[in-house]
Structure formats: structure tokens, C-alpha cells
Design a protein around this motif. Sequence first.
Motif: not given
Length: 430
Positions: A106-114
Amino acid sequence: MDRTAVGALREERLDWRFKAVPSEAFGSTITEFLRTEPEITGSGFVGPLLLLDRSALEHNLTTMADWCASREVLLAPHGKTTMAPQLFQRQLDHGAWAMTAATVSQLRVYRAFGISRVLLANQLVDESGLRWLSDELDDDPGFSFGCWVDSVSSVRLMSKVLAAKRARRRVDVLVELGGEHGRTGARTVAETVEVARAVSESPVLRLVGVSGYEGAISHDLSDEDLTAVDSYLARLRESVTRIAAAGMFDRTEEIVVTAGGSSYFDQVAEALTAPWELGSPVLPVLRSGSYITHDHGLYRTMSPFGRAHRLAGPEQPFRAAMRILAQVTSRPEPNLALLTLGRRDASFDQALPQPRTLWARDGTTSSLTDSHVTELADQHAFLSVPANSEISVGDWVECGLSHPCTTFDKWQLIPLVDNGKVVDLVRTFF
């Protein structure tokens, strides 16, 4: 948040990967499809079809933001409810201080969207995940992150991995207090102090606060359950006070104290905003997530906004912003109709879908207060109906849902509607 990345979601092309999408739209981008001003009826959508109501979403976002502001608490909504960056953006636009995640994925998704400030409401002991996180922190000085620790062993594991990685930035952690027979979290106040001491001795971690989750302590609204929540929150405060008295927050200017699901956040806000005498300011943070859509079942009952007697103010309740449409596919018995709606499409862990409205083929609508779903199979709902019901094969049934967390994960693309018109398609990433 990276608005360009969010906006780019509308350039994804529609095809067979997205259930319920009109086949006539295949090959079009979402932007191109929305230009046709599609409506729920007559645009080729196939059932079952999950819908989000824009006005209800906006009402809930505004209501929660105003309530938090009036109580002087910050909000870091748990994004696992929706895993939808478009909705994350709306939450941040309405003043959310951060977003909460539960897993590294989930954290990687968040970071993909800044998303630049994230709480990971879990322990992070995955070595690959820690190395990836270290790179994210080192590469982006504006990225603020914190995760939970609940044992000396987890502190040692994190410290070993990060030291070997030669991380340039310390990883911020919050000591988690749990409860007997609950989920994660140190079981006693004394244990939280012990864990905090281990963090303070680590050269690669920084202690920034204390965390907890009262929803793992109680699951009902009895006086006993509500008292148990208050008792747990008192222990959470005691942990903060004892750790601060031992001087273990010396590396941070502010102390983050966070709890709060979607059932008892009124009690949490009251506990976290009571006077502190710590020598450092406290940031009280709620992590409620399901408020954005609310529901027709679990949270309609459990949310403080559904329990007006516990509110001192005149707040209006949240509105259920999610519903699902399914077609009547069979009427094999006088008291039974089968719907094209099953466990692959809707939540069933807290309550079954609730039939609300019949959309007949002749264009008329009527209430279904005398009908109820008795069982879900993988792709069918068993609808109990009166023997004299005029419900017929080909009619559509609109159902309310319970527990949005286990509905969103079944849909990759969800129409956002306003008075029957589709105004956006919300993309999820599970």
C-alpha cells in the motif's frame, strides 16, 4: 500529492479488464468516455454495478473535516478502505494531515502518487521493505514517514537492516500499545517504556510518538465496551507520559499520539485532546477511514455520528455513499428471487447487502422494505420476497452495503455518480 499522476488516471484506456464498463467504451480513455456524459441507465453498463454518490462523499468529507477542526485533532485517514488515489486527493484537499497505510505494498502505491506524509499503522520488519523505504527517505527529503514498533526484537531487527543499508535518514517510529487478546502492540504500559528505551538507543531510529487502535479492544456499544475503550485510552496516555518523563522523546519537537478507527473516534478525540503536561506539544491524530463512504450496516450502527446521544453538538450523520445494482436473473420459487450479485462483488463479512429499491423494467421504482438477502454465493444473491411480489426477471435491485473496506477491493473501476450521471470513474489499486 502528485496531482499530475492522479490526473493521468483518466488517460487509461477502458477494456475488458474492468467489470461493468460498457463494451461500447472499449478503446476509449476515461476522459473520452466521460465526454459522452454517460448515465447509469442507457449507457451500456452491465451488472452487477458498484456506484459511489458524489454528493454523499462530499458531505462526509466536509462533515469529518469540520468535526476534526472543531475538536482540534488531526486526521490521517486509513487509505486501505478505498486504495483510490482520486479519493485520497479529496481527503487531503479537505485538510487531512497525512494518509495511513497498513502494508508496504500500500505504501508503494501512495508513493507512486506522491503522498508526502504517511503513517504505516503496522510493524515494518520486512527486510526488503525496509531497504526500499530507506531509499525513498534518502531520495526525498520532503517525505515524512512513521511506523509502529511493539517489541525490543522488532527494534533490533529494524536497526540491523537499516545500519547495514547505511541509511542516511533515521526512520521515525511510534511505540504501539495493544491490549490483551487484541492484535499487535505491547500489552502493558511498562512494555511500551521498554520498547521506547530500545528505540532511543538505536542509531537509525527516532522515537516520535505513541500509537494504538481502540477498535481491537471493543466491538460493540454496550456500556462495558465503551468503558473498555476509555480505559485503554487512559493507558495510552499513561504510556506517553511515562516515556516523556524518561526523556525518550528528546529527538523530536512534537509528540505524535494517534488512535481512532471509525467506531469510537469521539472517545479518542476527547482522550487525545485532554490537557498534557509533557514539556513538548502533542499532535493528536485520528486514523478513521470508512467515514468517506460510511455504509448501510456496520458503521451506520457503530459510528459516533449514528449515536446522537453521545454527541454534544448538532452534527448531522454521515451519508451512505456506496450502493450496488444487480439484476434479477431468476424467480424459481414464489418467495425467492436470484440476483446477479455475489461474494465476488460485495462485502459480506459484517452484514449481507440490504435491498432498498426495485428498478422495474417499465421505468418505475419502488421500495423493497419487505425483502431481504438471506445468502450470498460466489455470483448470486438469494433474495427473499413476498409471494405476491411483482419483482420479475430482468428488473434491477439497488442494495445498500456494510463495511466498505471489503467491497472496494473487489472493484478496479467504480463510477462516481451525480443524479444518475457518471461524472468520474474511480480507480483502485489492491
